[in-house]
Design an enzyme around this catalytic site. Structure first.
Site, PDB file in Angstrom:
ATOM      1  N   HIS A  72       0.734  -1.191   0.057  1.00 37.37           N
ATOM      2  CA  HIS A  72      -0.060  -0.054   0.040  1.00 37.37           C
ATOM      3  C   HIS A  72       0.769   1.332   0.014  1.00 37.37           C
ATOM      4  CE1 HIS A  72       0.448  -1.216   4.080  1.00 37.37           C
ATOM      5  NE2 HIS A  72       0.607  -0.142   4.401  1.00 37.37           N
ATOM      6  N   PHE A  73       0.302   2.313  -0.767  1.00 39.81           N
ATOM      7  CA  PHE A  73       0.999   3.811  -0.737  1.00 39.81           C
ATOM      8  C   PHE A  73       0.162   4.497   0.196  1.00 39.81           C
ATOM      9  CE2 PHE A  73       4.341   3.360  -4.095  1.00 39.81           C
ATOM     10  CZ  PHE A  73       3.924   1.961  -4.400  1.00 39.81           C
ATOM     11  N   HIS A  74       0.645   5.281   1.020  1.00 40.41           N
ATOM     12  CA  HIS A  74       0.016   6.013   1.977  1.00 40.41           C
ATOM     13  C   HIS A  74       0.335   7.603   1.110  1.00 40.41           C
ATOM     14  CE1 HIS A  74      -0.148   4.262   5.861  1.00 40.41           C
ATOM     15  NE2 HIS A  74       0.996   3.328   5.432  1.00 40.41           N
TER      16      HIS A  74
HETATM   17  P1  AMP Z   1       1.359   0.444   7.290  1.00 42.19           P
HETATM   18  O1  AMP Z   1       2.062   0.797   8.652  1.00 42.19           O
HETATM   19  O2  AMP Z   1       2.089   1.068   6.326  1.00 42.19           O
HETATM   20  O3  AMP Z   1       1.258  -1.069   7.207  1.00 42.19           O
HETATM   21  O4  AMP Z   1      -0.078   0.888   7.503  1.00 42.19           O
HETATM   22  C1  AMP Z   1      -1.053   0.309   7.550  1.00 42.19           C
HETATM   23  C2  AMP Z   1      -2.201   1.363   7.461  1.00 42.19           C
HETATM   24  O5  AMP Z   1      -3.510   0.691   7.383  1.00 42.19           O
HETATM   25  C3  AMP Z   1      -2.425   2.081   8.893  1.00 42.19           C
HETATM   26  O6  AMP Z   1      -2.310   3.725   8.609  1.00 42.19           O
HETATM   27  C4  AMP Z   1      -3.726   1.871   9.405  1.00 42.19           C
HETATM   28  O7  AMP Z   1      -4.347   2.758   9.919  1.00 42.19           O
HETATM   29  C5  AMP Z   1      -4.467   1.490   7.982  1.00 42.19           C
HETATM   30  N1  AMP Z   1      -5.751   0.724   8.103  1.00 42.19           N
HETATM   31  C6  AMP Z   1      -5.590  -0.587   9.025  1.00 42.19           C
HETATM   32  N2  AMP Z   1      -6.771  -1.154   8.923  1.00 42.19           N
HETATM   33  C7  AMP Z   1      -7.859  -0.259   8.111  1.00 42.19           C
HETATM   34  C8  AMP Z   1      -8.905  -0.351   7.754  1.00 42.19           C
HETATM   35  N3  AMP Z   1      -9.903  -1.433   8.180  1.00 42.19           N
HETATM   36  N4  AMP Z   1      -9.456   0.639   6.961  1.00 42.19           N
HETATM   37  C9  AMP Z   1      -8.495   1.791   6.693  1.00 42.19           C
HETATM   38  N5  AMP Z   1      -7.326   1.930   6.985  1.00 42.19           N
HETATM   39  C10 AMP Z   1      -6.900   0.826   7.746  1.00 42.19           C
END
Ligand code: AMP
Length: 137
Positions: A99-101
């Site tokens: 995933h890309f933020h």
């Molecule tokens: P990472 O640390 O890069 O793996 O980021 C994972 C991201 O997914 C975090 O910013 C979480 O807030 C987000 N996240 C986890 N579960 C959900 C969900 N059900 N809906 C939207 N975002 C989520």
């Protein structure tokens, strides 16, 4: 292997605030935003990390990422942002689906905070490292 939470979101098993979808890409709002408009852009292909993603999915994500950045900027009124892409738990990846933020940076207090412990590139070791990476491609 069981589905990650992001695969379940793509399948519609878990609700989300969807902002974009095409045949290879899905985007939705992060549930714990660092700033308003914090958006996650994911390939539908369930690759855990970027290095495991197919060229086709990578190209599909890359094609829409700038457009999604522009849309987030327009919707939030914030022109500055960070793109963050974590790979592996030590690198802060929590969900093992690429995933890309897109994280808007409205001010110093909101958005992504970064520690950047910069070193200095030694010319000899830099040359060797560049050769090793090139050879690995
Ligand atoms: P990472 O640390 O890069 O793996 O980021 C994972 C991201 O997914 C975090 O910013 C979480 O807030 C987000 N996240 C986890 N579960 C959900 C969900 N059900 N809906 C939207 N975002 C989520």
């Amino acid at each position: 292997m069981s589905d990650t939470i992001f695969t379940r979101i793509i399948k519609g098993e878990i609700p989300c605030h969807k902002v974009y979808e095409d045949d290879r890409v899905f985007a939705f709002l992060d549930i714990s935003p660092l700033a308003p408009g914090h958006t996650l852009v994911i390939p539908k292909e369930p690759a855990p990390t970027l290095g495991e993603l197919s060229d086709e999915s990578a190209a599909a994500v890359g094609r829409v990422l700038p457009r999604l950045c522009r849309a987030v900027a327009q919707a939030t009124g914030v022109k500055d942002c960070n793109i963050l892409q974590n790979n592996g738990a030590p690198a802060h990846q929590v969900v093992m689906h690429v995933h890309f933020h897109i994280i808007p940076k409205p001010d110093a207090a909101q958005g992504l905070g970064i520690q950047w412990p910069a070193g200095k590139l030694d010319p000899d070791s830099g040359s060797m490292m560049a050769q090793r990476i090139t050879a690995a491609l």
